[in-house]
Enzyme design. Structure first.
Site, short mmCIF file in Angstrom:
data_model
loop_
_atom_site.label_atom_id
_atom_site.label_comp_id
_atom_site.label_asym_id
_atom_site.label_seq_id
_atom_site.Cartn_x
_atom_site.Cartn_y
_atom_site.Cartn_z
N SER A 38 0.86 -1.18 0.00
CA SER A 38 0.00 0.00 0.00
C SER A 38 0.90 1.23 0.00
O SER A 38 2.11 1.12 0.12
CB SER A 38 -0.87 0.01 1.24
OG SER A 38 -0.04 0.13 2.37
N LYS A 39 0.30 2.38 -0.12
CA LYS A 39 1.08 3.62 -0.16
C LYS A 39 2.02 3.72 1.05
O LYS A 39 3.12 4.20 0.96
CB LYS A 39 0.15 4.84 -0.14
CG LYS A 39 -0.45 5.12 -1.50
CD LYS A 39 0.37 6.16 -2.26
CE LYS A 39 -0.23 6.42 -3.63
NZ LYS A 39 0.63 6.07 -4.74
N ARG A 40 1.50 3.24 2.18
CA ARG A 40 2.29 3.32 3.40
C ARG A 40 3.46 2.34 3.37
O ARG A 40 4.47 2.53 4.01
CB ARG A 40 1.37 2.98 4.57
CG ARG A 40 1.62 3.76 5.83
CD ARG A 40 0.35 3.80 6.68
NE ARG A 40 -0.31 2.50 6.72
CZ ARG A 40 -0.02 1.54 7.58
NH1 ARG A 40 0.94 1.71 8.46
NH2 ARG A 40 -0.70 0.41 7.58
N HIS A 41 3.29 1.28 2.64
CA HIS A 41 4.31 0.24 2.64
C HIS A 41 4.90 0.03 1.26
O HIS A 41 4.81 -1.05 0.69
CB HIS A 41 3.71 -1.09 3.13
CG HIS A 41 3.42 -1.06 4.58
ND1 HIS A 41 2.15 -1.05 5.07
CD2 HIS A 41 4.23 -1.02 5.66
CE1 HIS A 41 2.20 -1.00 6.39
NE2 HIS A 41 3.45 -0.99 6.77
#
Ligand code: GLU
Length: 463
Positions: A245-248
């Site tokens: 995801s964007k965070r990861h």
């Protein structure tokens, strides 16, 4: 092995994240390892999802990382007549057929199938049209697509270079659209035709494409073309083991560049996202990556994106850089009007502690700006110790690192202070922070006037 020809075939539907870039990199390494060719092909046939800014970004990523291509970029939207011709050939052979169903009808059909808990797939209404009926509709200019006629029985299988043998039952495969009503081919037709015409020896892509592969193999079969060898790289998961995801890490290589990561670190990091050497080596020069990389090192298991690992690589590659080069790399991360010669002097000091290039400002900011000193972070005895330091430093003859070190150490000894406590107070007074590059080296650069000024300000704050 006969000539290796691999391709990276991005769709310009957005800025690719690290997963797609890893696919490019693995293909490139494979080509370089086998002294083959790496081909770049732009798959821009999905006109609805096209994002015009993404193509320049894709090229920028490849150029920044040094993933250079030997042929291309070939652009599929410039090759429409080729796909049309092949679709025609498939129709003539009975391996494909025209479909005139309206989007509305297809939607109703899908809803009906879903309600009955069936797998949504085309119900072959148009396959049952007579030749005459088809001719009439075409003549009348009715909008249509071309669909692949998937065999009713049997299976389609291949020996995947990474995943092992994979089979699909043909009766589970939808009659895939090959040519859309706007005259553009779908991904499945274009990719198969181009892989064949461009003599691609190995199709190497992410595992998310596995369910597309039988459709491509059926096309190869219908056209009597020998299929390429095929391998699917493992998925990259976030550190939470969920989809990237964007965070990861679902960000682009350019995002990492702009955050201060070096391309060497990113390449080394990507290398180990799904590939592993037989030994435990982790740091690889580009030459070593090329000589060591091969498909037998590709893991079946999902790779996990671990940003701490990327940070670790970055620190290592930062420390390998000559100071002069590091200075240039840091340039975009510092204020335009910052004193260049001062930066130059501070590089050797901060180099040990830099993780990202963008950390420079927080590590070395105190050289450029007097700190806001918070009284609360001092150790005990700050007032007395700072005053002692001011007195002694006023009198040192040469403002030289070794002399300064000796003078301060003698002071601590003479007054019976604790070394750690004194130097922490001293450090905070000069920098405003408890963690900094070596402090005596720092004041040697800051100079007498600035050092004394900061000590004085800090001293005045003590009550
Ligand atoms: N155009 C596809 C993509 O966007 C290529 C998939 C493949 O390599 O076949 O990734």
């Amino acid at each position: 092995m006969s000539e290796v020809r691999v391709r990276f075939a991005p769709s310009p539907t957005g800025i690719p994240h690290i997963g797609n870039t890893r696919t490019a990199f693995f293909n490139w390494l494979f080509a370089r390892h086998h002294k083959g060719k790496f081909i770049l092909r732009i798959e821009d046939t999905d006109r609805q999802r096209l994002v015009p800014e993404s193509l320049p970004k894709i090229l920028e990523i490849l150029r920044w990382l040094g993933i250079n291509w030997d042929e291309g970029p070939y652009v599929q939207s410039e090759r429409l007549s080729i796909y049309k011709e092949i679709a025609q050939k498939l129709i003539e052979q009975g391996a494909a057929y025209y479909c005139f169903c309206t989007p509305d009808r297809l939607e109703k059909m899908r809803q009906g199938q879903q309600a009955k808990k069936q797998i949504p797939r085309y119900d072959r209404t148009c396959l049952r049209l007579s030749k005459e009926a088809v001719g009439k509709k075409l003549k009348a200019g009715e909008p249509h697509v071309v669909r692949l006629k998937v065999p009713d029985s049997g299976e389609t299988s291949w020996e995947d270079l990474v995943q092992g043998k994979i089979s699909f039952q043909n009766n589970q495969i939808d009659d895939q659209v090959l040519l859309k009503s706007d005259g553009y081919p779908t991904y499945h037709l274009a990719v198969s035709v181009d892989d064949y015409l461009m003599k691609i020896s190995h199709v190497l892509r992410g595992v998310e494409w596995i369910s597309s592969t039988p459709k491509h193999l059926l096309l190869y079969q219908a056209l009597d073309w020998p299929p390429p060898q095929i391998g699917h790289f493992p998925l990259i998961l976030g550190s939470d083991r969920a989809k990237l995801s964007k965070r990861h890490g679902a960000r682009s290589a350019l995002d990492y560049r702009d955050e201060g990561y070096l391309k060497e670190a990113l390449l080394n990091f990507m290398l180990l996202l799904g590939w592993a050497p037989k030994d435990n080596q982790e740091i690889f020069t580009l030459g070593e990556m090329i000589s060591r990389f091969d498909l037998d090192g590709i893991q079946k298991a999902n790779a996990v994106f671990n940003i701490q690992k990327l940070d670790w690589f970055n620190g290592i590659y930062v420390r390998q850089k000559p100071d002069q080069e590091l200075l240039q790399l840091i340039e975009p991360f510092i204020a335009k009007d910052a004193d260049r010669s001062l930066i130059n002097q501070t590089i050797p000091l901060v180099k040990e502690r830099l993780v990202k290039l963008s950390d420079y400002s927080s590590l070395a900011g105190f050289f450029f700006e007097e700190p806001k000193v918070d009284k609360k972070i001092f150790e005990q005895n700050a007032k007395e110790q700072l005053s002692g330091a001011i007195d002694i430093l006023k009198g040192v003859k040469t403002w030289d690192k070794e002399d300064l070190q000796k003078t301060l150490q003698e002071l601590v000894k003479e007054r019976n202070w604790q070394t750690g406590e004194f130097f922490m107070n001293f450090r905070i007074a000069i920098t405003g922070s408890r963690a900094t590059p070596p402090i005596v080296d720092a004041i040697a650069i800051l100079g007498r006037e600035q050092t004394l000024k900061r000590l004085q300000v800090a001293w005045e704050k003590q009550s």
